[in-house]
Scaffold this motif. Structure first.
Motif, PDB file in Angstrom:
ATOM      1  N   ARG A   1     -20.203  -8.287  12.482  1.00 51.23           N
ATOM      2  CA  ARG A   1     -19.621  -7.846  13.879  1.00 51.23           C
ATOM      3  C   ARG A   1     -20.449  -8.215  14.978  1.00 51.23           C
ATOM      4  O   ARG A   1     -21.790  -8.579  14.945  1.00 51.23           O
ATOM      5  N   VAL A   2     -19.779  -8.527  15.907  1.00 52.26           N
ATOM      6  CA  VAL A   2     -20.252  -8.867  17.090  1.00 52.26           C
ATOM      7  C   VAL A   2     -20.615  -7.676  18.009  1.00 52.26           C
ATOM      8  O   VAL A   2     -19.828  -6.898  18.520  1.00 52.26           O
ATOM      9  N   GLU A   3     -21.947  -7.668  18.557  1.00 52.53           N
ATOM     10  CA  GLU A   3     -22.394  -6.816  19.633  1.00 52.53           C
ATOM     11  C   GLU A   3     -22.774  -7.463  20.860  1.00 52.53           C
ATOM     12  O   GLU A   3     -23.454  -8.729  20.912  1.00 52.53           O
ATOM     13  N   LYS A   4     -22.718  -6.957  22.163  1.00 52.31           N
ATOM     14  CA  LYS A   4     -23.142  -7.509  23.243  1.00 52.31           C
ATOM     15  C   LYS A   4     -23.644  -6.369  23.924  1.00 52.31           C
ATOM     16  O   LYS A   4     -23.247  -5.389  24.231  1.00 52.31           O
ATOM     17  N   ASP A   5     -24.876  -6.906  24.609  1.00 50.09           N
ATOM     18  CA  ASP A   5     -25.727  -6.137  25.472  1.00 50.09           C
ATOM     19  C   ASP A   5     -26.623  -6.922  26.406  1.00 50.09           C
ATOM     20  O   ASP A   5     -26.194  -8.124  26.646  1.00 50.09           O
ATOM     21  N   PRO A   6     -27.120  -6.451  27.362  1.00 55.38           N
ATOM     22  CA  PRO A   6     -27.698  -7.048  28.599  1.00 55.38           C
ATOM     23  C   PRO A   6     -28.441  -8.162  28.116  1.00 55.38           C
ATOM     24  O   PRO A   6     -28.751  -9.304  28.758  1.00 55.38           O
ATOM     25  N   ASP A   7     -29.012  -8.180  26.803  1.00 54.80           N
ATOM     26  CA  ASP A   7     -29.787  -9.334  26.318  1.00 54.80           C
ATOM     27  C   ASP A   7     -28.916 -10.617  25.819  1.00 54.80           C
ATOM     28  O   ASP A   7     -29.702 -11.603  25.257  1.00 54.80           O
ATOM     29  N   GLY A   8     -27.572 -10.304  25.494  1.00 57.07           N
ATOM     30  CA  GLY A   8     -26.935 -11.407  25.103  1.00 57.07           C
ATOM     31  C   GLY A   8     -25.824 -10.943  23.864  1.00 57.07           C
ATOM     32  O   GLY A   8     -25.679  -9.597  23.674  1.00 57.07           O
ATOM     33  N   VAL A   9     -25.357 -11.699  23.332  1.00 60.97           N
ATOM     34  CA  VAL A   9     -24.436 -11.414  22.151  1.00 60.97           C
ATOM     35  C   VAL A   9     -25.310 -11.530  20.702  1.00 60.97           C
ATOM     36  O   VAL A   9     -26.014 -12.554  20.532  1.00 60.97           O
ATOM     37  N   TRP A  10     -24.854 -10.811  19.868  1.00 61.74           N
ATOM     38  CA  TRP A  10     -25.376 -10.459  18.557  1.00 61.74           C
ATOM     39  C   TRP A  10     -24.300 -10.582  17.679  1.00 61.74           C
ATOM     40  O   TRP A  10     -23.457  -9.754  17.711  1.00 61.74           O
ATOM     41  N   LEU A  11     -24.787 -11.313  16.497  1.00 60.88           N
ATOM     42  CA  LEU A  11     -23.984 -10.937  15.145  1.00 60.88           C
ATOM     43  C   LEU A  11     -24.842  -9.997  14.360  1.00 60.88           C
ATOM     44  O   LEU A  11     -25.748 -10.191  14.055  1.00 60.88           O
TER      45      LEU A  11
END
Length: 273
Positions: free
Chosen positions: A48-58
């Motif tokens: 799943r893709v998660e987005k936070d202030p540090d960027g986009v994460w798998l």
């Protein structure tokens, strides 16, 4: 060496089938399989893709390593060729006992020849090859920003079996050396989905064998193999007993059984009331 008789071959292949069923039932009883939705999700290698202030994460959520390790230990005899429960021996047993048989209506389809059905089952099991180097879901490659050098590409299957045979049930130094640059975390990451898919395949095959037995197509297979205990559910052992004590060094009686049911152990032994 004399060739085995047909009766001896039937006995041998029946032993293979029984060994598979008993082992498959242990797999089905494993705590991880109780959460079938999780097993299926992990087996599909869902990200799943998660987005936070540090960027986009798998993000990939996997069960704890100890749980997967326990499941892998139960599955191990099904992928080790020397074991009676090996899936290849089970498939050969089904081929022998179902030769010339037309199967009853299968869910979603008309009657079919057993050889075609078993061919499909064999094809599905072929995914689980400890020596396979083809990717099942993905491949990995590592590189260094400092000099731009990259490693060889490794299939997830190679990493997965390196975890199983290098980190878990054996200590295969060659497999560990080949995957050293990726470490145990990447090996486990590849192994968890494979273990989940193998659990699903094992239980599905168990259900196939149960279905065949139910329709009387495996008359040699004793029904008791589907009923006998294969796991320990209660780990508190409480038995009514008679306890006797004697000084250290007192000779133990050969037996406490007599024609009347119980033999007195002797005057040095005091019964605990």
């Amino acid at each position: 060496m004399a060739r085995p008789t047909e009766i001896e071959l039937d006995k041998r292949y029946l032993d293979y089938l029984i060994a598979f069923v008993l082992r498959a039932r242990r797999v089905k009883a494993h705590s991880m399989y109780r959460d079938l939705e999780m097993v299926q999700r992990v087996g599909r290698v869902e990200l799943r893709v998660e987005k936070d202030p540090d960027g986009v994460w798998l993000v990939q959520d996997l069960p704890p390593e100890e749980v997967v390790e326990s499941a892998a230990a139960r599955l191990r005899p099904l992928i080790l060729q020397d074991e009676e429960a090996h899936h290849g021996k089970m498939l050969n047993a089904l081929k022998r006992f179902l030769r010339g048989v037309t199967l009853p209506d299968l869910p979603g389809g008309p009657p079919t020849d057993s050889s075609a059905f078993l061919g499909g089952l064999k094809s599905e099991w072929s995914e689980f090859d400890p020596n396979g180097r083809t990717a099942q879901a993905y491949s990995v490659q590592s590189g260094r920003l400092s000099d731009g050098r990259t490693s060889d590409t490794l299939a997830d299957n190679v990493l997965a079996f390196a975890w199983i045979y290098g980190d878990v049930v054996h200590g295969d130094a060659e497999r560990l050396r080949e995957t050293e640059q990726h470490g145990v975390k990447e090996r486990f990451r590849a192994a968890a989905p494979l273990v989940c898919r193998l659990m699903e395949m094992t239980v599905s095959t168990l259900h196939v064998i149960q279905w065949l037995h139910h329709h009387g197509l495996l008359p040699m297979l004793p029904g008791a193999v589907f009923e006998q205990e294969v796991v320990v559910a209660e780990t508190r052992f409480r038995q009514k007993a008679e306890v006797y004590m004697a000084p250290v060094g007192t000779t133990m009686p050969d037996s406490l059984v007599s024609d009347d049911g119980f033999a007195d152990p002797g005057p040095q032994w005091q019964r605990l009331d």
